[in-house]
Design a protein around this motif. Structure first.
Motif, mmCIF file in Angstrom:
data_model
loop_
_atom_site.group_PDB
_atom_site.id
_atom_site.type_symbol
_atom_site.label_atom_id
_atom_site.label_comp_id
_atom_site.label_asym_id
_atom_site.label_seq_id
_atom_site.Cartn_x
_atom_site.Cartn_y
_atom_site.Cartn_z
ATOM 1 N N HIS A 49 48.250 32.953 32.166
ATOM 2 C CA HIS A 49 49.487 33.693 32.476
ATOM 3 C C HIS A 49 50.560 32.743 33.021
ATOM 4 N N LYS A 147 58.428 36.772 27.382
ATOM 5 C CA LYS A 147 58.063 37.984 28.140
ATOM 6 C C LYS A 147 59.211 38.346 29.087
ATOM 7 N N GLN A 154 60.586 49.402 24.806
ATOM 8 C CA GLN A 154 59.181 49.774 25.038
ATOM 9 C C GLN A 154 59.084 51.046 25.877
ATOM 10 N N GLU A 179 53.139 45.522 17.391
ATOM 11 C CA GLU A 179 52.188 45.566 18.516
ATOM 12 C C GLU A 179 52.349 46.895 19.221
ATOM 13 N N SER A 181 53.266 49.234 22.678
ATOM 14 C CA SER A 181 54.452 49.182 23.541
ATOM 15 C C SER A 181 54.265 48.184 24.686
ATOM 16 N N ASN A 183 51.081 46.144 24.735
ATOM 17 C CA ASN A 183 49.748 45.607 24.401
ATOM 18 C C ASN A 183 49.748 45.116 22.957
ATOM 19 N N LEU A 204 54.446 39.556 21.415
ATOM 20 C CA LEU A 204 54.058 38.776 22.583
ATOM 21 C C LEU A 204 52.703 38.113 22.321
HETATM 22 N N1 PDD Z 1 52.193 43.975 28.954
HETATM 23 N N2 PDD Z 1 52.565 42.989 23.990
HETATM 24 C C1 PDD Z 1 53.473 43.454 24.851
HETATM 25 C C2 PDD Z 1 54.772 43.950 24.333
HETATM 26 C C3 PDD Z 1 53.187 43.482 26.242
HETATM 27 O O1 PDD Z 1 54.110 43.935 27.107
HETATM 28 C C4 PDD Z 1 51.925 43.031 26.703
HETATM 29 C C5 PDD Z 1 51.559 43.018 28.158
HETATM 30 C C6 PDD Z 1 50.998 42.564 25.741
HETATM 31 C C7 PDD Z 1 49.633 42.057 26.139
HETATM 32 O O2 PDD Z 1 49.717 40.801 26.753
HETATM 33 P P1 PDD Z 1 48.616 40.334 27.828
HETATM 34 O O3 PDD Z 1 47.313 40.461 27.169
HETATM 35 O O4 PDD Z 1 48.992 38.937 28.125
HETATM 36 O O5 PDD Z 1 48.753 41.270 29.017
HETATM 37 C C8 PDD Z 1 51.357 42.546 24.410
HETATM 38 C C9 PDD Z 1 51.996 43.979 30.382
HETATM 39 C C10 PDD Z 1 50.580 44.241 30.789
HETATM 40 C C11 PDD Z 1 52.991 44.917 31.028
HETATM 41 O O6 PDD Z 1 54.133 44.873 30.605
HETATM 42 O O7 PDD Z 1 52.651 45.640 31.986
#
Ligand code: PDD
Length: 284
Positions: A49, A147, A154, A179, A181, A183, A204
């Motif tokens: 991260h 990010k 979303q 993907e 919203s 995840n 992402l």
């Molecule tokens: N969201 N795609 C999007 C658009 C995201 O916002 C996220 C994560 C992921 C998954 O990424 P990761 O596995 O690194 O958490 C994919 C976070 C959890 C959030 O906005 O709360």
């Protein structure tokens, strides 16, 4: 007792934590964030991260107000002060306070805020039952690999899903799922192949996605990184999403069509279980 949060060097009760109305995060969504999960008071995959945070900052020519290697100590202090056993640590860097002007300020004083959220993620009713998703047009900008805190598209997608009685939204562009919203989206075909969209600026680069693909490879499962359609997902044997806040989340209904038997599939369950085991082993 109120939650202790971090704002620009200070650890404060949340009601005393303040950010200026001139912060560019507030005015322009000129900021980036990370969400790391916590199990047993320890951070999951936090180095990855932090590396993605560095990449997001670089992409926006932004700097962190504290060296990135000092961030884990701040996260650890917040976890301790708030006695977080399971949950999340959120962190956000914005370009900071400046007179409102679209171009970047000449001298930047970026802001860093962090807070914790306690909630169960390992034992989850939703993971036991599986969730429903509905498709929504992906109306986001072209750099979804960064990010950023501009999450209105979303938020709209998740709200539309909620209004339709669904748990989440999968976003679709040019006929293909990008993907979820908040995840990454996966399907498993009837011959056991795991399919998820390849990395690009369209999605992402999920940290959980990477870990799950590594587990799939270690388990000898076949993976294809390519786009898929909603119709293909509806005909799949299994579907799931991945994120730091829900790990591997089985999907059992897509646009009202039940996937397979309407219960979490064996491969999704195995991946979830293995992800949690390995995450706990490597937690910091
Ligand atoms: N969201 N795609 C999007 C658009 C995201 O916002 C996220 C994560 C992921 C998954 O990424 P990761 O596995 O690194 O958490 C994919 C976070 C959890 C959030 O906005 O709360």
């Amino acid at each position: 007792m109120s939650r202790i949060v971090y704002v620009n060097g200070a650890f404060l009760p949340e009601e005393d934590a303040k950010i200026s109305i001139f912060d560019r995060g507030f005015l322009f969504a000129d900021g980036v964030y990370e969400v790391s999960s916590v199990i047993g008071g320890k951070l999951i995959d936090n180095d990855a991260h932090t590396r993605r945070l560095a990449r997001s900052l670089d992409a926006l020519k932004m700097t962190s107000p504290v060296p990135l290697e000092e961030i884990p100590a701040i996260q650890a202090r917040l976890i301790a002060e708030n006695a977080v056993d399971e949950g999340m640590v959120y962190l956000q860097v914005s370009r900071g306070v400046a007179e409102r002007d679209f171009t970047f300020p000449e001298t930047e004083q970026p802001s860093l805020v962090m807070f914790t959220q306690s909630r169960p993620i390992v034992k989850s009713k939703k993971a036991d039952s599986g969730i429903s998703v509905v498709s929504q047009d992906d109306i986001r900008w072209g750099r979804r690999d960064i990010k950023t805190v501009q999450l209105l598209a979303q938020s709209l997608a998740k709200q539309a899903a909620a209004e339709q009685g669904a748990d989440d939204a999968w976003m679709v562009e040019d006929g293909f799922v990008t993907e979820g919203s908040s995840n990454n989206a996966f399907i498993i075909t009837t011959d056991g192949t795991i399919i998820t969209r390849q990395l690009s600026t369209d999605i992402l680069h999920g940290i959980t996605r990477r870990a799950v693909l590594d587990i799939a490879a270690a388990e000898g499962l076949t993976v294809e990184e390519r786009p898929f359609t909603i119709a293909e997902a509806q005909a799949a044997a299994e579907a799931f999403s991945t994120s730091a806040s829900s790990f591997v989340m089985p999907v059992v209904s897509i646009d009202g069509k039940t996937i397979s038997q309407g219960v979490p599939g064996p491969i999704s369950q195995k991946l979830r279980q293995r992800y949690i085991e390995l995450a706990i082993e490597a937690a910091t």
